[in-house]
Every structure is written in structure tokens, then in C-alpha cells.
Design a protein around this motif. Structure first.
Motif, PDB file in Angstrom:
ATOM      1  N   PHE A   1      26.900  66.149  40.651  1.00  0.00           N
ATOM      2  CA  PHE A   1      27.581  66.904  41.679  1.00  0.00           C
ATOM      3  C   PHE A   1      26.582  67.443  42.671  1.00  0.00           C
ATOM      4  N   ILE A   2      27.093  67.857  43.799  1.00  0.00           N
ATOM      5  CA  ILE A   2      26.238  68.435  44.831  1.00  0.00           C
ATOM      6  C   ILE A   2      26.741  69.849  45.116  1.00  0.00           C
ATOM      7  N   CYS A   3      25.817  70.786  45.070  1.00  0.00           N
ATOM      8  CA  CYS A   3      26.144  72.157  45.449  1.00  0.00           C
ATOM      9  C   CYS A   3      25.556  72.349  46.835  1.00  0.00           C
ATOM     10  N   VAL A   4      26.412  72.495  47.811  1.00  0.00           N
ATOM     11  CA  VAL A   4      25.936  72.527  49.196  1.00  0.00           C
ATOM     12  C   VAL A   4      26.161  73.888  49.831  1.00  0.00           C
ATOM     13  N   GLN A   5      25.326  74.194  50.761  1.00  0.00           N
ATOM     14  CA  GLN A   5      25.525  75.364  51.594  1.00  0.00           C
ATOM     15  C   GLN A   5      26.350  74.904  52.784  1.00  0.00           C
ATOM     16  N   PHE A   6      27.460  75.505  53.001  1.00  0.00           N
ATOM     17  CA  PHE A   6      28.369  75.123  54.063  1.00  0.00           C
ATOM     18  C   PHE A   6      27.924  75.790  55.352  1.00  0.00           C
ATOM     19  N   ALA A  19      26.889  64.150  50.704  1.00  0.00           N
ATOM     20  CA  ALA A  19      28.113  64.891  50.390  1.00  0.00           C
ATOM     21  C   ALA A  19      29.322  63.968  50.371  1.00  0.00           C
ATOM     22  N   GLY A  20      29.380  63.021  51.264  1.00  0.00           N
ATOM     23  CA  GLY A  20      30.494  62.083  51.324  1.00  0.00           C
ATOM     24  C   GLY A  20      30.579  61.177  50.111  1.00  0.00           C
ATOM     25  N   GLU A  21      29.452  60.980  49.435  1.00  0.00           N
ATOM     26  CA  GLU A  21      29.415  60.126  48.249  1.00  0.00           C
ATOM     27  C   GLU A  21      29.627  60.897  46.954  1.00  0.00           C
ATOM     28  N   ALA A  22      29.481  62.199  46.977  1.00  0.00           N
ATOM     29  CA  ALA A  22      29.538  63.008  45.760  1.00  0.00           C
ATOM     30  C   ALA A  22      30.939  63.074  45.172  1.00  0.00           C
ATOM     31  N   GLU A  23      31.010  63.139  43.841  1.00  0.00           N
ATOM     32  CA  GLU A  23      32.292  63.278  43.157  1.00  0.00           C
ATOM     33  C   GLU A  23      32.653  64.740  42.936  1.00  0.00           C
ATOM     34  N   GLU A  24      31.648  65.621  42.962  1.00  0.00           N
ATOM     35  CA  GLU A  24      31.910  67.050  42.798  1.00  0.00           C
ATOM     36  C   GLU A  24      31.155  67.821  43.869  1.00  0.00           C
ATOM     37  N   ILE A  25      31.873  68.686  44.563  1.00  0.00           N
ATOM     38  CA  ILE A  25      31.285  69.523  45.612  1.00  0.00           C
ATOM     39  C   ILE A  25      31.593  70.980  45.277  1.00  0.00           C
ATOM     40  N   SER A  42      37.319  66.386  55.191  1.00  0.00           N
ATOM     41  CA  SER A  42      37.952  65.062  55.121  1.00  0.00           C
ATOM     42  C   SER A  42      36.943  63.936  54.944  1.00  0.00           C
ATOM     43  N   THR A  43      35.646  64.228  55.087  1.00  0.00           N
ATOM     44  CA  THR A  43      34.613  63.210  54.874  1.00  0.00           C
ATOM     45  C   THR A  43      34.265  63.048  53.397  1.00  0.00           C
ATOM     46  N   LEU A  44      34.805  63.886  52.545  1.00  0.00           N
ATOM     47  CA  LEU A  44      34.471  63.868  51.108  1.00  0.00           C
ATOM     48  C   LEU A  44      35.374  62.886  50.364  1.00  0.00           C
ATOM     49  N   THR A  45      35.305  61.641  50.759  1.00  0.00           N
ATOM     50  CA  THR A  45      36.246  60.630  50.273  1.00  0.00           C
ATOM     51  C   THR A  45      36.114  60.319  48.791  1.00  0.00           C
ATOM     52  N   ASN A  46      34.939  60.513  48.195  1.00  0.00           N
ATOM     53  CA  ASN A  46      34.744  60.243  46.771  1.00  0.00           C
ATOM     54  C   ASN A  46      34.916  61.476  45.899  1.00  0.00           C
ATOM     55  N   CYS A  47      35.136  62.614  46.510  1.00  0.00           N
ATOM     56  CA  CYS A  47      35.189  63.879  45.783  1.00  0.00           C
ATOM     57  C   CYS A  47      36.379  63.931  44.826  1.00  0.00           C
ATOM     58  N   LYS A  48      36.076  64.182  43.540  1.00  0.00           N
ATOM     59  CA  LYS A  48      37.122  64.347  42.526  1.00  0.00           C
ATOM     60  C   LYS A  48      37.365  65.818  42.208  1.00  0.00           C
ATOM     61  N   LYS A  49      36.314  66.630  42.368  1.00  0.00           N
ATOM     62  CA  LYS A  49      36.438  68.073  42.117  1.00  0.00           C
ATOM     63  C   LYS A  49      35.816  68.833  43.281  1.00  0.00           C
ATOM     64  N   LEU A  50      36.647  69.656  43.921  1.00  0.00           N
ATOM     65  CA  LEU A  50      36.197  70.465  45.053  1.00  0.00           C
ATOM     66  C   LEU A  50      36.369  71.937  44.705  1.00  0.00           C
ATOM     67  N   SER A  51      35.263  72.666  44.718  1.00  0.00           N
ATOM     68  CA  SER A  51      35.278  74.091  44.382  1.00  0.00           C
ATOM     69  C   SER A  51      34.974  74.920  45.622  1.00  0.00           C
ATOM     70  N   ASN A  64      43.052  65.715  54.117  1.00  0.00           N
ATOM     71  CA  ASN A  64      43.513  64.351  54.399  1.00  0.00           C
ATOM     72  C   ASN A  64      42.627  63.254  53.825  1.00  0.00           C
ATOM     73  N   GLY A  65      41.313  63.374  53.921  1.00  0.00           N
ATOM     74  CA  GLY A  65      40.428  62.309  53.477  1.00  0.00           C
ATOM     75  C   GLY A  65      40.103  62.316  51.994  1.00  0.00           C
ATOM     76  N   LEU A  66      40.542  63.323  51.276  1.00  0.00           N
ATOM     77  CA  LEU A  66      40.178  63.468  49.867  1.00  0.00           C
ATOM     78  C   LEU A  66      41.109  62.653  48.971  1.00  0.00           C
ATOM     79  N   LYS A  67      41.005  61.347  49.070  1.00  0.00           N
ATOM     80  CA  LYS A  67      41.923  60.429  48.381  1.00  0.00           C
ATOM     81  C   LYS A  67      41.687  60.358  46.881  1.00  0.00           C
ATOM     82  N   SER A  68      40.569  60.875  46.393  1.00  0.00           N
ATOM     83  CA  SER A  68      40.235  60.815  44.964  1.00  0.00           C
ATOM     84  C   SER A  68      40.339  62.182  44.285  1.00  0.00           C
TER      85      SER A  68
END
Length: 187
Positions: A1-6, A19-25, A42-51, A64-68
Motif C-alpha cells: 500500500f501507499i500512504c500518501v500526503q494529499f 498512487a494510480g497503481e496502488a491497491e491501498e491508499i 478518480s485516478t486510483l483505478t487499481n485501489c481496492k482499499k481507500l482510507s 468514478n474511476g475507482l472500479k476495483s
């Protein structure tokens, strides 16, 4: 996972394609707090878990882009409604939305694959609102602790029995497994 500063410039401006490739943000406890779910989500297309817990978010938007997406964590924000969840209605399995300002359950029915709903410490007070949970065919785990309806009916001793009658597929309520008579007969 990636822990990012927004950053105000968005997720990918700071972290490129990672970030766009990560499964957990994880965007927890940001300083300054995140106030809006902006279009960079919406760029987080591979994200499975968004916190996005412990921020100042008022509305659910830009999914919209979070298809996973399977798990969405929005606890400890200022969210008042479920509107905005439509784009993840066919994928979301867990919604963690405790410690918000939700009184009405309108819009929850779009989450057709939702199995887990943690929404303790909100403002739900009417059975008619909880009845909307029956629109969720997969719901098996519900936490409603410290909502006005739970507090009132727990004091009266009717909370668990009423929920068990209304939501017959539920397997866990407020962290405690539900044991039904037919479960005992099978065991």
C-alpha cells in the motif's frame, strides 16, 4: 500500500503513477485536513482499499474511476449522507463510516455487494431509516453502536431482537455474532 500526503495539487502530482497503481491508499489524519474528495481520486483505478478517515470531508464525491474499490474508510469526518456512492455500488464490500453526522440512510441501497457496514456514532434514530438496510442483499456485519436508535432500544432491551427480525441475513451485530435457532439446529 501507499500512504500518501494529499496536496492541494492532487495525489498524482506528488506521487506520479505510483498512487494510480496502488491497491491501498491511506490519507488519514491529514494536516491540514482533507475537506473535499477531489477529482484526483478518480485516478486510483487499481485501489481496492481507500482510507480517508479523520479528516473534514463533508460529501462523498469523485469515486468514478475507482472500479476495483472494495473497502472505503470514511470514519471521523463530517459526512451527512450516502449520496456519491453510486460509482462504487457494484464493487464496494465494506463501508466504514463511523463518527459522522448521518441521520438518513437514503442512498445506501446502491451498494449491492456491501457485506460490512460500520456506522457507529452517527445520528440514526428511526426504524424507517434502518429498514433501508434490507435493500442490501449481502449485508452480514453491522455496527450501529451509539446511534440514537441503538441507545434507545438497547435500554429497552429490544435492540438485538428487532434487528435480527428485520435483517435476517445478518451474522454479526455491533461486534457480537448473531446465533439464530436455525443455526443451532444445523450445528
Amino acid at each position: 500500500f501507499i500512504c500518501v500526503q494529499f496536496k492541494s495539487s492532487g495525489i498524482n502530482a506528488e506521487y506520479g503513477e505510483k498512487a494510480g497503481e496502488a491497491e491501498e491508499i491511506k490519507l488519514l489524519c491529514q494536516i491540514p485536513s482533507i475537506e473535499k474528495m477531489d477529482a484526483s481520486l478518480s485516478t486510483l483505478t487499481n485501489c481496492k482499499k481507500l482510507s480517508l478517515s479523520t479528516n473534514a470531508i463533508e460529501k462523498i464525491t469523485n469515486l468514478n474511476g475507482l472500479k476495483s474499490l472494495k473497502i472505503l474508510s470514511l470514519g471521523r469526518n463530517n459526512i451527512k449522507s450516502f449520496s456519491g456512492l453510486e460509482p462504487v455500488g457494484d464493487t464496494l464490500e465494506e463501508l466504514w463510516i463511523s463518527y459522522n453526522l448521518i441521520e438518513k440512510m437514503k442512498g445506501i441501497g446502491v451498494l449491492k455487494k456491501l457485506k460490512v457496514l460500520f456506522m457507529s456514532n452517527n445520528l440514526v434514530k428511526d426504524w424507517s431509516e434502518l429498514q433501508k438496510l434490507s435493500e442490501l442483499p449481502c449485508l452480514v456485519d453491522l455496527n450501529m453502536v451509539n446511534n440514537p436508535i441503538e441507545e434507545k432500544h438497547s435500554l429497552e432491551g429490544t435492540w438485538r431482537s428487532e434487528i435480527e427480525k428485520k435483517l435476517v441475513k445478518l451474522k454479526k451485530l455491533d461486534g457480537v455474532p448473531i446465533v439464530r435457532q436455525d443455526d443451532e439446529d444445523e450445528g
